[in-house]
Design an enzyme around this catalytic site. Sequence first.
Site, PDB file in Angstrom:
ATOM      1  N   LYS A   1       0.843  -1.200   0.000  1.00 23.81           N
ATOM      2  CA  LYS A   1       0.000   0.000   0.000  1.00 23.81           C
ATOM      3  C   LYS A   1       0.881   1.255   0.000  1.00 23.81           C
ATOM      4  CE  LYS A   1      -3.660  -2.612   2.058  1.00 23.81           C
ATOM      5  NZ  LYS A   1      -4.221  -3.215   3.246  1.00 23.81           N
TER       6      LYS A   1
ATOM      7  N   ASP B   1     -11.575   1.618   3.898  1.00 24.23           N
ATOM      8  CA  ASP B   1     -11.567   0.150   3.758  1.00 24.23           C
ATOM      9  C   ASP B   1     -12.998  -0.389   3.665  1.00 24.23           C
ATOM     10  OD1 ASP B   1      -9.702  -1.751   3.335  1.00 24.23           O
ATOM     11  OD2 ASP B   1      -9.090  -2.003   5.420  1.00 24.23           O
TER      12      ASP B   1
ATOM     13  N   GLN C   1      -5.072  -2.163   9.343  1.00 27.12           N
ATOM     14  CA  GLN C   1      -4.726  -3.440   8.710  1.00 27.12           C
ATOM     15  C   GLN C   1      -5.194  -4.600   9.598  1.00 27.12           C
ATOM     16  OE1 GLN C   1      -3.141  -3.804   5.585  1.00 27.12           O
ATOM     17  NE2 GLN C   1      -3.649  -5.949   5.890  1.00 27.12           N
TER      18      GLN C   1
END
Length: 286
Positions: free
Chosen positions: A52, A119, A96
């Site tokens: 990322k 997300d 994450q």
Amino acid sequence: MGEKINVKEIVKKKKEELKNEVDKLKAKGVAPKLAVILASDDPASQIYVGKKRKMCEEMGILQEEYILDTTTTTQEIVAIIEKLNKDKSVNGILVQLPLYKHIDMDEVLDSISEKKDVDGFHPLTLGKLFIGEKETFIPCTPKGIMTILDDIGTQYVGKHAVVIGRSRIVGKPISQILLKRGATVTICHSKTDDISKYSKMADILIVAVGKPHIVTKEMVKPDSIVVDVGINRVDGKILGDVDTDEVVNVASKITPVPGGVGLTTVLSLLENVVQATKEQNNIVNE
Ligand code: NAP
């Protein structure tokens, strides 16, 4: 004999479009920025955060990372997120997953502002997706799957889509998106009796299980489209959930692993960051 979809080529094209968007924002004095929180010692998560970071650099998107050790508490992560929610220079927040086992994932995800939920895992974001509202972030992996399916000209109306896996991050949201696009959707999971009975009827088969080569050629309908989401590390190799080399002889199109959905997942995250930046700055799409 079908073909493996050239996802790298699709991503290359989409990255050019995205870079263009970022450049246009910067010309207006707006610099998109993503904050990433890593609270895990899972080596795969560290690799994903690195990917990322790299794509952010390529696209000219600013990024800041919070790498937290095992002593970090749920409350400390929530406090960081609350600070980031208020920080006007940060447009998107990504936590994450998975987190350290002692961290309450729901509490952490629920604390992210819906406006910065790039997300797409916040209950409000998912709720909007499920009721079919347009103005929401689509979770990155399902969004990436749709980027591939749309690019190859997939027809959804009147087609039967079968999704194997019902997770919050892949199976459930992709099922809803396909339903919204006009497909008839069947969802299979670990309690489904005889998955092949359903998979053999699939015009579009999405596999998100996490078991290497669980889908074999006998389970696939001829000329169907197969999307393999699985990433499994076996003896130092990355394998998908689908036995691609066999299934490609039956299906018309199939995504490879590696070099498939994983690539569009990262792209989708950055597309969501740009969307968030525009929304927060009242910039309408041209
Ligand atoms: P997950 O949360 O573990 O969910 C797996 C799903 O598969 C569950 O719904 C489970 O059913 C179902 N399942 C397990 N064993 C099964 C079996 N034998 N037959 C049928 N269904 C079975 O996993 P996930 O997060 O959705 O991820 C799935 C895979 O995709 C993993 O390999 C992951 O690494 C990969 N992934 C890849 C990307 C990417 O960017 N390419 C992104 C996310 C995930 P139950 O609900 O009944 O337990």
